[in-house]
Design an enzyme around this catalytic site. Sequence first.
Site, PDB file in Angstrom:
ATOM      1  CD  GLN A  16     -45.733 -10.023  45.488  1.00 60.01           C
ATOM      2  OE1 GLN A  16     -46.366  -9.336  44.704  1.00 60.01           O
ATOM      3  NE2 GLN A  16     -45.056 -11.093  45.110  1.00 60.01           N
ATOM      4  CD  GLU A 148     -50.951 -12.930  38.131  1.00 57.55           C
ATOM      5  OE1 GLU A 148     -50.941 -13.666  39.120  1.00 57.55           O
ATOM      6  OE2 GLU A 148     -49.976 -12.831  37.357  1.00 57.55           O
TER       7      GLU A 148
HETATM    8  C1  FCB Z   1     -47.435 -13.056  39.607  1.00 63.19           C
HETATM    9  C2  FCB Z   1     -47.890 -12.099  40.684  1.00 63.19           C
HETATM   10  C3  FCB Z   1     -46.797 -11.283  41.299  1.00 63.19           C
HETATM   11  C4  FCB Z   1     -45.538 -12.102  41.506  1.00 63.19           C
HETATM   12  C5  FCB Z   1     -45.173 -12.872  40.259  1.00 63.19           C
HETATM   13  C6  FCB Z   1     -43.924 -13.697  40.387  1.00 63.19           C
HETATM   14  O1  FCB Z   1     -48.365 -14.067  39.424  1.00 63.19           O
HETATM   15  O2  FCB Z   1     -48.820 -11.193  40.138  1.00 63.19           O
HETATM   16  O3  FCB Z   1     -47.275 -10.730  42.484  1.00 63.19           O
HETATM   17  O4  FCB Z   1     -45.667 -12.886  42.616  1.00 63.19           O
HETATM   18  O5  FCB Z   1     -46.236 -13.715  39.898  1.00 63.19           O
END
Ligand code: FCB
Length: 422
Positions: A16, A148
């Site tokens: 990111q 996640e």
């Molecule tokens: C989460 C992600 C992270 C980011 C946030 C806003 O789900 O883990 O990478 O994008 O959301």
Amino acid sequence: MKDNLFLWGVATSAFQLEGSPYADWSTWDSIFSLNPKVTNHYELYKEDIKIIKNLGVNAYRFSIEWSRIQPHEGYWNKEVVKHYQKIIDLLNENNIIPMVTIHHFTHPVWFITKYPWHKRSSIEKFTEYVERLLENIRGVDFWITFNEPYLLVLGGYIEGCIPPGYKDLNLAMKALRNIFICHGQIYDLIHIHNKKSMVSIAHNMAVFAPWFKWNPFDRLLAKVAKRFYNQSVIEGFMEGKIRLPVPFRKTIQIEVPIKGKLDFFGINYYTRVHMRFNPLRKLFIEFRHRDIDGHGLTDMGWEIYPRGLKKVLRYASNINVPLIITENGIATKDDSKKIKFIKSHIDTIENALQEGIDVRGYFYWSLIDNYEWLHGLDARFGLYRVDFRTYRRIPTKAAAFYSYVIKSRNFQRFFNSTKKEL
Ligand code: FCB
């Protein structure tokens, strides 16, 4: 962990912030042809560590981009590993505790095309990579194996909106199982390399509520969602079995060798979701965010719901290991909204600590603006704003506010000596 320190941190992920030409997402989203370096953190990491230091945090969560280390199958780029080691060393020299995420959504293209998660061979390929990585990385006690995993599988295997883009429940369950098998193996590997290490996943948790309280179907869906999204993974770590309820179908059961393989529980918390029964939708589910308590919605359209953080913390505390909020943050261009968001969520943590919930850390997402998976460059989560043309970092008022919060709240007072040492 020494001194029973409360971890005050900021979180990011490599892709990111810096992109990678060899990652699956680079071809998935055309934005990378115009912005291949995103924030150019790969080159500007020293400057970014300076701003981390200036914030006054004592911890930094970030990830290592696998596709840069293994851009091609069988190839290993030592220089890239050295680069990430430099970041770790610099953090340690500055007394900032590194928390490293091994897998944060992205993959090398060769891996996801030849060995996608639903194939057994994914396990060997991924653990081989991690084993070699661990042999070459020093100075890290806190590890997140997967960020996640549920979202990875829901998005990549059910909705098909993120790589690898399948829409197949059967494959999804295979993928989830293989990912958790990897977690179990990596957990052991990390402990072999460093006995002091603290390992978790970062699990996205949310509050679920019925769209219409009077509608029993909406209430049922909210309950099912809570069990599916929040509870099943907790049971997985406690019992070695994940039970996934699917609305109006038989519960899916997956054996996962992860029982007890967790030293703390990493929680990413952002919002509450309202569930509605809709016979026209996939699995009869429709959801949306509603601004019920008047806190407003974020630029992502998510409801701001600070009280929900207490709910998920209370709920997660069943897991009986310390809790760390590995992500929490807001996308907004409005600094005062960002400040209010941070304050209300940290107040909630204080409240949870007063109640005796064992919370050991908070990581604001994110240090600087970055690429947001399905929203491009417009979701401004950063404590620092980024000009994506010049790569300039400009502090928002929330950066100073977060520094002030860190200085003024003494959360360590909640840790007494009888508590388990982290
Ligand atoms: C989460 C992600 C992270 C980011 C946030 C806003 O789900 O883990 O990478 O994008 O959301």
